[in-house]
Write a protein that holds these residues in place. Structure first.
Motif, PDB file in Angstrom:
ATOM      1  N   LEU A   1      50.226  38.797  41.390  1.00  0.00           N
ATOM      2  CA  LEU A   1      49.587  39.023  40.095  1.00  0.00           C
ATOM      3  C   LEU A   1      49.456  37.716  39.315  1.00  0.00           C
ATOM      4  O   LEU A   1      48.423  37.459  38.684  1.00  0.00           O
ATOM      5  CB  LEU A   1      50.386  40.048  39.290  1.00  0.00           C
ATOM      6  CG  LEU A   1      50.405  41.473  39.847  1.00  0.00           C
ATOM      7  CD1 LEU A   1      51.300  42.363  39.003  1.00  0.00           C
ATOM      8  CD2 LEU A   1      48.993  42.047  39.911  1.00  0.00           C
ATOM      9  N   LEU A   2      50.489  36.895  39.334  1.00  0.00           N
ATOM     10  CA  LEU A   2      50.418  35.601  38.651  1.00  0.00           C
ATOM     11  C   LEU A   2      49.371  34.694  39.282  1.00  0.00           C
ATOM     12  O   LEU A   2      48.728  33.893  38.600  1.00  0.00           O
ATOM     13  CB  LEU A   2      51.786  34.913  38.677  1.00  0.00           C
ATOM     14  CG  LEU A   2      52.875  35.515  37.789  1.00  0.00           C
ATOM     15  CD1 LEU A   2      54.203  34.780  38.003  1.00  0.00           C
ATOM     16  CD2 LEU A   2      52.480  35.462  36.320  1.00  0.00           C
TER      17      LEU A   2
ATOM     18  N   ALA B   1      48.696  37.182  28.315  1.00  0.00           N
ATOM     19  CA  ALA B   1      49.076  38.594  28.307  1.00  0.00           C
ATOM     20  C   ALA B   1      49.238  39.105  29.736  1.00  0.00           C
ATOM     21  O   ALA B   1      50.164  39.882  30.027  1.00  0.00           O
ATOM     22  CB  ALA B   1      48.038  39.417  27.558  1.00  0.00           C
ATOM     23  N   TRP B   2      48.360  38.665  30.630  1.00  0.00           N
ATOM     24  CA  TRP B   2      48.461  39.079  32.030  1.00  0.00           C
ATOM     25  C   TRP B   2      49.743  38.553  32.662  1.00  0.00           C
ATOM     26  O   TRP B   2      50.404  39.270  33.421  1.00  0.00           O
ATOM     27  CB  TRP B   2      47.245  38.591  32.813  1.00  0.00           C
ATOM     28  CG  TRP B   2      47.273  38.991  34.260  1.00  0.00           C
ATOM     29  CD1 TRP B   2      47.625  38.212  35.314  1.00  0.00           C
ATOM     30  CD2 TRP B   2      46.969  40.280  34.787  1.00  0.00           C
ATOM     31  NE1 TRP B   2      47.559  38.927  36.484  1.00  0.00           N
ATOM     32  CE2 TRP B   2      47.152  40.203  36.189  1.00  0.00           C
ATOM     33  CE3 TRP B   2      46.553  41.477  34.219  1.00  0.00           C
ATOM     34  CZ2 TRP B   2      46.947  41.293  37.032  1.00  0.00           C
ATOM     35  CZ3 TRP B   2      46.341  42.575  35.046  1.00  0.00           C
ATOM     36  CH2 TRP B   2      46.536  42.468  36.434  1.00  0.00           C
ATOM     37  N   ILE B   3      50.106  37.313  32.345  1.00  0.00           N
ATOM     38  CA  ILE B   3      51.348  36.739  32.862  1.00  0.00           C
ATOM     39  C   ILE B   3      52.540  37.554  32.375  1.00  0.00           C
ATOM     40  O   ILE B   3      53.456  37.876  33.147  1.00  0.00           O
ATOM     41  CB  ILE B   3      51.482  35.260  32.420  1.00  0.00           C
ATOM     42  CG1 ILE B   3      50.451  34.405  33.155  1.00  0.00           C
ATOM     43  CG2 ILE B   3      52.895  34.727  32.692  1.00  0.00           C
ATOM     44  CD1 ILE B   3      50.343  32.987  32.628  1.00  0.00           C
TER      45      ILE B   3
ATOM     46  N   LEU C   1      46.569  35.364  40.207  1.00  0.00           N
ATOM     47  CA  LEU C   1      45.215  35.670  39.741  1.00  0.00           C
ATOM     48  C   LEU C   1      44.808  34.772  38.580  1.00  0.00           C
ATOM     49  O   LEU C   1      43.600  34.588  38.329  1.00  0.00           O
ATOM     50  CB  LEU C   1      45.115  37.141  39.335  1.00  0.00           C
ATOM     51  CG  LEU C   1      45.302  38.165  40.458  1.00  0.00           C
ATOM     52  CD1 LEU C   1      45.271  39.575  39.890  1.00  0.00           C
ATOM     53  CD2 LEU C   1      44.231  37.995  41.529  1.00  0.00           C
ATOM     54  N   VAL C   2      45.789  34.226  37.849  1.00  0.00           N
ATOM     55  CA  VAL C   2      45.451  33.377  36.699  1.00  0.00           C
ATOM     56  C   VAL C   2      46.081  31.986  36.783  1.00  0.00           C
ATOM     57  O   VAL C   2      45.752  31.118  35.966  1.00  0.00           O
ATOM     58  CB  VAL C   2      45.882  34.046  35.370  1.00  0.00           C
ATOM     59  CG1 VAL C   2      45.108  35.327  35.135  1.00  0.00           C
ATOM     60  CG2 VAL C   2      47.376  34.321  35.349  1.00  0.00           C
TER      61      VAL C   2
ATOM     62  N   PHE D   1      52.519  40.704  31.512  1.00  0.00           N
ATOM     63  CA  PHE D   1      52.499  41.993  32.201  1.00  0.00           C
ATOM     64  C   PHE D   1      53.034  41.867  33.620  1.00  0.00           C
ATOM     65  O   PHE D   1      53.830  42.694  34.074  1.00  0.00           O
ATOM     66  CB  PHE D   1      51.072  42.541  32.226  1.00  0.00           C
ATOM     67  CG  PHE D   1      50.878  43.707  33.152  1.00  0.00           C
ATOM     68  CD1 PHE D   1      51.372  44.963  32.823  1.00  0.00           C
ATOM     69  CD2 PHE D   1      50.229  43.534  34.373  1.00  0.00           C
ATOM     70  CE1 PHE D   1      51.207  46.041  33.692  1.00  0.00           C
ATOM     71  CE2 PHE D   1      50.064  44.606  35.243  1.00  0.00           C
ATOM     72  CZ  PHE D   1      50.554  45.865  34.903  1.00  0.00           C
ATOM     73  N   ALA D   2      52.585  40.826  34.347  1.00  0.00           N
ATOM     74  CA  ALA D   2      53.013  40.635  35.736  1.00  0.00           C
ATOM     75  C   ALA D   2      54.521  40.434  35.821  1.00  0.00           C
ATOM     76  O   ALA D   2      55.195  41.016  36.685  1.00  0.00           O
ATOM     77  CB  ALA D   2      52.286  39.435  36.341  1.00  0.00           C
TER      78      ALA D   2
ATOM     79  N   ALA E   1      44.257  36.199  26.890  1.00  0.00           N
ATOM     80  CA  ALA E   1      44.206  37.268  27.897  1.00  0.00           C
ATOM     81  C   ALA E   1      45.016  36.882  29.128  1.00  0.00           C
ATOM     82  O   ALA E   1      45.703  37.731  29.719  1.00  0.00           O
ATOM     83  CB  ALA E   1      42.760  37.553  28.283  1.00  0.00           C
ATOM     84  N   ASP E   2      44.960  35.617  29.544  1.00  0.00           N
ATOM     85  CA  ASP E   2      45.730  35.158  30.703  1.00  0.00           C
ATOM     86  C   ASP E   2      47.231  35.187  30.403  1.00  0.00           C
ATOM     87  O   ASP E   2      48.037  35.562  31.265  1.00  0.00           O
ATOM     88  CB  ASP E   2      45.306  33.745  31.098  1.00  0.00           C
ATOM     89  CG  ASP E   2      43.938  33.713  31.761  1.00  0.00           C
ATOM     90  OD1 ASP E   2      43.354  34.801  31.969  1.00  0.00           O
ATOM     91  OD2 ASP E   2      43.445  32.617  32.063  1.00  0.00           O
TER      92      ASP E   2
END
Length: 250
Positions: free
Chosen positions: A37-38, A10-12, A40-41, A14-15, A7-8
Motif C-alpha cells: 500500500l505504501l 492520508a493514504w500513508i 503506491l505513493v 491509512f496503510a 491525499a498521499d
C-alpha cells in the motif's frame, strides 16, 4: 515527506493503520499489508525502509508483553536457523532468479496454507531441531526474496499453544527480523532522514492501529483469531503467486 500531497499523507496513514491493526490482532502482517500500500505513493525502497523502521518501533513498544507470553523455546531455534540460512539464500540467488524464487515460495505457501486449513495442529511441541529447520527455511526465503515470515507464520499457527502465546511468539520473532532487516538497510544506506521523518509522522497511526487490533484480539475467540490469521496467510500466498507469475510471463 512534508512535500507530499495531503491525499498521499492520508493514504500513508491509512496503510500504516491497517498494517498495525492486522499485526495487533494476529501478531504478524504489518509488512504484508503496509508495504504494497505504501508503494503506491512512495518509491519501493523508501516504503520498505519505513516499514522496517516502524516494525522495529512497534516491536519495541510491545516487547514486554511479547516476552511475557511468547514461547522462548521456539523463538530461539527459529532465529538461529534463520540467521544461519539467510546467507545460503543470498548465494542461491546466483542460481535462481527472484521470480523463480517467489514462485517456489508461493508453492510452499500453498501447501502450508492447505495443511492449516485442514485443521492440522502439532499434537505436542516440536523439539529444537524441527524449529531450527523451519528457521532455516525462513532464512532461505529471506535471502532469496526478503520474505522470512511465511514459514514461521505457518509453523506457529500449528503449535499446540494458546493463541495468545502464538501471537506473542510471532511478535517477538518478527521484532528480530525487523532488527536484522533494518541493520542491513542502514548498512546499504537505504535509510536516510526522509525515511526517519516519514516513520515518525506515521508512527501515531501505527500505534493506534496496533492498539485497535490488540483490543479486538482480547475480545475475539480462538476460532476468529485462526480464521483471520489464515485469511492473511492466504492473501500473502495469492500476492506472492501473482507477482511471480507476472514477472515470469512479463
Amino acid at each position: 515527506m512534508v512535500d507530499l500531497p495531503l491525499a498521499d499523507l492520508a493514504w500513508i496513514g491509512f496503510a500504516v493503520f491497517l498494517g498495525g491493526a492486522l499485526r495487533g490482532f494476529t501478531g504478524f502482517g504489518f509488512a504484508i499489508a503496509a508495504t504494497p500500500l505504501l508503494s503506491l505513493v512512495l518509491a519501493p525502497a523508501q516504503a520498505v525502509a519505513m516499514v522496517l523502521l516502524l516494525g522495529l518501533c512497534i516491536g519495541l513498544t510491545d516487547l514486554r508483553a511479547a516476552l511475557t507470553r511468547s514461547h522462548g523455546a521456539s523463538v530461539a531455534p527459529l532465529a538461529v536457523g534463520m540467521a544461519a540460512a539467510t546467507p545460503l539464500g543470498i548465494m542461491a540467488l546466483a542460481l535462481l532468479s527472484a521470480a523463480h524464487a517467489r514462485l517456489a515460495i508461493a508453492l510452499v505457501l500453498v501447501v502450508a496454507t492447505a495443511i492449516l486449513i485442514s485443521g492440522f495442529r502439532f499434537r505436542r511441541l516440536p523439539g529444537r531441531v524441527p524449529a531450527a529447520g523451519l528457521g532455516a527455511l525462513s532464512g532461505l526465503f529471506n535471502g532469496l526474496a526478503a520474505m522470512p515470515g511465511p514459514p514461521v507464520i505457518a509453523y506457529c499457527l500449528a503449535l499446540p499453544l494458546p493463541v495468545a502465546d502464538i501471537r506473542a511468539t510471532m511478535m517477538l520473532y518478527f521484532l528480530g527480523t525487523s532488527t536484522v532487516g533494518l541493520a542491513t538497510a542502514l548498512a546499504s544506506r537505504l535509510v536516510g532522514p526522509a525515511e526517519v521523518l516519514g516513520a515518525a509522522i506515521a508512527f501515531p497511526a501505527l500505534f493506534v492501529g496496533a492498539r485497535t487490533g490488540a483490543l479486538a484480539f482480547r475480545h475475539a475467540s480462538e476460532r476468529a483469531y485462526r480464521l483471520v490469521s489464515l485469511l492473511a496467510l492466504t492473501g500473502l500466498t495469492l500476492v506472492v503467486a501473482a507477482r511471480s507469475l507476472v514477472d515470469l510471463l512479463g
